[in-house]
Scaffold this motif. Sequence first.
Motif, mmCIF file in Angstrom:
data_model
loop_
_atom_site.group_PDB
_atom_site.id
_atom_site.type_symbol
_atom_site.label_atom_id
_atom_site.label_comp_id
_atom_site.label_asym_id
_atom_site.label_seq_id
_atom_site.Cartn_x
_atom_site.Cartn_y
_atom_site.Cartn_z
ATOM 1 N N ALA A 64 0.831 -1.206 0.000
ATOM 2 C CA ALA A 64 0.000 0.000 0.000
ATOM 3 C C ALA A 64 0.867 1.257 0.000
ATOM 4 O O ALA A 64 1.779 1.404 0.810
ATOM 5 C CB ALA A 64 -0.928 0.004 1.216
ATOM 6 N N ASP A 65 0.554 2.172 -0.889
ATOM 7 C CA ASP A 65 1.259 3.449 -1.049
ATOM 8 C C ASP A 65 0.924 4.374 0.124
ATOM 9 O O ASP A 65 -0.225 4.792 0.283
ATOM 10 C CB ASP A 65 0.820 4.057 -2.383
ATOM 11 N N HIS A 66 1.926 4.699 0.967
ATOM 12 C CA HIS A 66 1.666 5.627 2.066
ATOM 13 C C HIS A 66 2.977 6.157 2.630
ATOM 14 O O HIS A 66 4.066 5.733 2.228
ATOM 15 C CB HIS A 66 0.840 4.972 3.176
ATOM 16 N N PHE A 67 2.865 7.084 3.549
ATOM 17 C CA PHE A 67 4.017 7.602 4.274
ATOM 18 C C PHE A 67 3.626 7.750 5.730
ATOM 19 O O PHE A 67 2.440 7.803 6.083
ATOM 20 C CB PHE A 67 4.499 8.936 3.690
ATOM 21 N N TYR A 122 -5.030 6.700 -3.907
ATOM 22 C CA TYR A 122 -3.659 6.364 -4.288
ATOM 23 C C TYR A 122 -3.090 5.248 -3.414
ATOM 24 O O TYR A 122 -2.298 4.428 -3.872
ATOM 25 C CB TYR A 122 -2.771 7.599 -4.215
ATOM 26 N N MET A 123 -3.517 5.226 -2.153
ATOM 27 C CA MET A 123 -3.019 4.215 -1.231
ATOM 28 C C MET A 123 -3.464 2.810 -1.642
ATOM 29 O O MET A 123 -2.671 1.863 -1.624
ATOM 30 C CB MET A 123 -3.516 4.530 0.186
ATOM 31 N N PHE A 124 -4.725 2.686 -2.032
ATOM 32 C CA PHE A 124 -5.292 1.373 -2.333
ATOM 33 C C PHE A 124 -5.636 1.175 -3.803
ATOM 34 O O PHE A 124 -6.182 0.135 -4.179
ATOM 35 C CB PHE A 124 -6.556 1.153 -1.490
ATOM 36 N N MET A 125 -5.366 2.194 -4.641
ATOM 37 C CA MET A 125 -5.621 2.099 -6.075
ATOM 38 C C MET A 125 -7.071 1.739 -6.365
ATOM 39 O O MET A 125 -7.375 0.839 -7.157
ATOM 40 C CB MET A 125 -4.673 1.095 -6.725
ATOM 41 N N VAL A 126 -7.984 2.457 -5.686
ATOM 42 C CA VAL A 126 -9.406 2.200 -5.880
ATOM 43 C C VAL A 126 -10.102 3.462 -6.398
ATOM 44 O O VAL A 126 -9.589 4.558 -6.290
ATOM 45 C CB VAL A 126 -10.069 1.760 -4.557
ATOM 46 N N SER A 159 -11.925 17.586 7.903
ATOM 47 C CA SER A 159 -12.731 18.431 7.011
ATOM 48 C C SER A 159 -12.197 18.435 5.590
ATOM 49 O O SER A 159 -12.896 18.863 4.663
ATOM 50 C CB SER A 159 -12.796 19.867 7.552
ATOM 51 N N ARG A 160 -10.942 17.955 5.396
ATOM 52 C CA ARG A 160 -10.339 17.927 4.053
ATOM 53 C C ARG A 160 -10.731 16.632 3.350
ATOM 54 O O ARG A 160 -9.906 15.762 3.068
ATOM 55 C CB ARG A 160 -8.829 18.069 4.156
ATOM 56 N N LYS A 161 -11.999 16.479 3.066
ATOM 57 C CA LYS A 161 -12.524 15.225 2.542
ATOM 58 C C LYS A 161 -11.996 14.894 1.147
ATOM 59 O O LYS A 161 -11.726 13.742 0.825
ATOM 60 C CB LYS A 161 -14.052 15.266 2.543
ATOM 61 N N LYS A 162 -11.852 15.910 0.286
ATOM 62 C CA LYS A 162 -11.367 15.656 -1.070
ATOM 63 C C LYS A 162 -9.916 15.160 -1.045
ATOM 64 O O LYS A 162 -9.564 14.226 -1.769
ATOM 65 C CB LYS A 162 -11.493 16.921 -1.916
ATOM 66 N N LEU A 163 -9.095 15.786 -0.196
ATOM 67 C CA LEU A 163 -7.701 15.363 -0.093
ATOM 68 C C LEU A 163 -7.618 13.959 0.483
ATOM 69 O O LEU A 163 -6.833 13.129 0.009
ATOM 70 C CB LEU A 163 -6.923 16.348 0.774
ATOM 71 N N ARG A 164 -8.420 13.682 1.491
ATOM 72 C CA ARG A 164 -8.435 12.338 2.074
ATOM 73 C C ARG A 164 -8.857 11.291 1.046
ATOM 74 O O ARG A 164 -8.320 10.184 1.007
ATOM 75 C CB ARG A 164 -9.372 12.285 3.273
ATOM 76 N N LYS A 165 -9.823 11.635 0.218
ATOM 77 C CA LYS A 165 -10.288 10.707 -0.801
ATOM 78 C C LYS A 165 -9.169 10.389 -1.789
ATOM 79 O O LYS A 165 -8.985 9.228 -2.188
ATOM 80 C CB LYS A 165 -11.492 11.307 -1.536
ATOM 81 N N LYS A 166 -8.400 11.406 -2.155
ATOM 82 C CA LYS A 166 -7.277 11.178 -3.060
ATOM 83 C C LYS A 166 -6.209 10.313 -2.401
ATOM 84 O O LYS A 166 -5.676 9.394 -3.018
ATOM 85 C CB LYS A 166 -6.679 12.521 -3.492
ATOM 86 N N PHE A 167 -5.882 10.626 -1.142
ATOM 87 C CA PHE A 167 -4.879 9.846 -0.425
ATOM 88 C C PHE A 167 -5.306 8.378 -0.340
ATOM 89 O O PHE A 167 -4.502 7.477 -0.587
ATOM 90 C CB PHE A 167 -4.692 10.419 0.980
#
Length: 521
Positions: free
Chosen positions: A277-280, A517-521, A506-514
């Motif tokens: 899984a892609d993360h930091f 990219y993390m799970f490629m879904v 509250s940063r829902k759009k950024l979380r959705k992107k993260f």
Amino acid sequence: MMWIHTLLFATSFLIDYGFAKPVQTPFEVDATKPRKLHGRFLHITDMHPDPHYLHKAAESTGCHRRKKNKKSKNKECDSPFRLTNYTLDFLNKNWADEIDFVIWTGDNARHDDDRKLPRTPAEIYDLNRHVAAKMTKVFYNKGIPVVPSLAPGPNSITNEYSSIWSQFIPFPYLQVFQRGAYYTTEVIPNEVAVISLNTMYFYDSNKVVNGCPYKDRNDPGNLQIDWLTVQLREYRERGHVPPAPGNYFPECYIRYVELALRFQDTILGHLFGHMNADHFFFLEAEDLRIYPDEDDETKVTSDQGLLESLYVDFATLPKKPKQSELDDYAVVNVAPSVVPNPYLPSFRIFSYNITDKGKRAERTGKRKHGHRRGSEGNKANCKSDEYRNTWRCHLDRTWHSDPHSPSRRNQRWTPLGYAQYYIPHLDQANKTMKPKFELEYVTYKAEDLVPSDEGGQVLVPLRHLPEELISNSATKAEKSKFAPYRLKDLTIGSWVRLGHEIGDSSRKKLRKKFRRYMFMV
């Protein structure tokens, strides 16, 4: 992996080091004729080629048999040779002439999950020879340093690997490698080094090591960190299993965190694979404090558990960190794998600063080991029998943190960002529709990808970017789906600020992107 320089290349891309550093000229390179640098390198991990892979076979058999094996609990498959060969052939054609070195964080054999087809040492060696030969052809024979990280031994397996990987390991380190399967390589002579660690000595699932206990100084994990300490000290004076509480023995984790923070001015990065899984995530000074009422080891049992734990950790990060606060952090990058298990085949192309702009100032930042909540926090607990002989109570060396170092301020050798490529429609690939690597995302600001009229370093060759990222329309480029994070560089401060933003619910759009990219879904 760690990468360091004489200010070590070690905070986003290092592996680990070894004993006193002998004079070396890596890869038979003529030091009087320095290579032209592109300011880029490849990070590739977890190929897992499977010679027994059978197309359209049941996943419950590990893709080894067409008839389902109801007794098997395995629900995943490793990589067919067609995929691993395609990936390296793609890199050969498209990237081999654009990079300076390769960081290769295992694994190069199939998983041993099929009881009807057990993996043997001979098979492991054959698979590693196959991949090593391909890496040699694609990169090493073109003068591109390749730095693999392994996780065996020390035993006969280590000796066999020293033969298989002999062309990649500098001769002065072969003896160290044979003993522990860790070593260091100067990928840019006298400037940048990569340290390859054997993290199996830290991994808490390894039952043949003791887990770095303070009173057992001959434990393999302790010996490796002692070796690493010497290497970092030597470099300062001139990523396979990521270091997380759920992966490492608690005492090994504490030693690794302390070393990462003590040599923050020397290390440019920590690069790892293994988890797919892609993360930091962050190694923090707070991890070194004793909290008697809290469990020392937090196990993450699912991908969603990992994601939620990152959200919790990120939420505690400072919004606008002061320079003194940044002393307390190191960043670990975990890259996705080539194996399509359970996500999609991927690789990363990192860029780093090769200009002379902003040369590093003299080191001035030294401070005693301490924490945000005060350096006295462990004293009372360290008097107890429970903690007296633990590493937390014996880490009192001076920390070397400097806001002017390449891990903290953009200058020569600072990591700048990466572009990640993947195969988005692997399930549709067939004889008539070949698989194709495409850009998944970049960490850069879109406007930084097109060089100005005055020139400057090319972060990603334009031919490797989609049209919208190099569009004349600034608005279109800035809002591109390919540039979600808009980081100016990969310094510790940039990562902390991004982590804080992702930790904000509250940063829902950024979380959705993260998450995507993390799970490629």
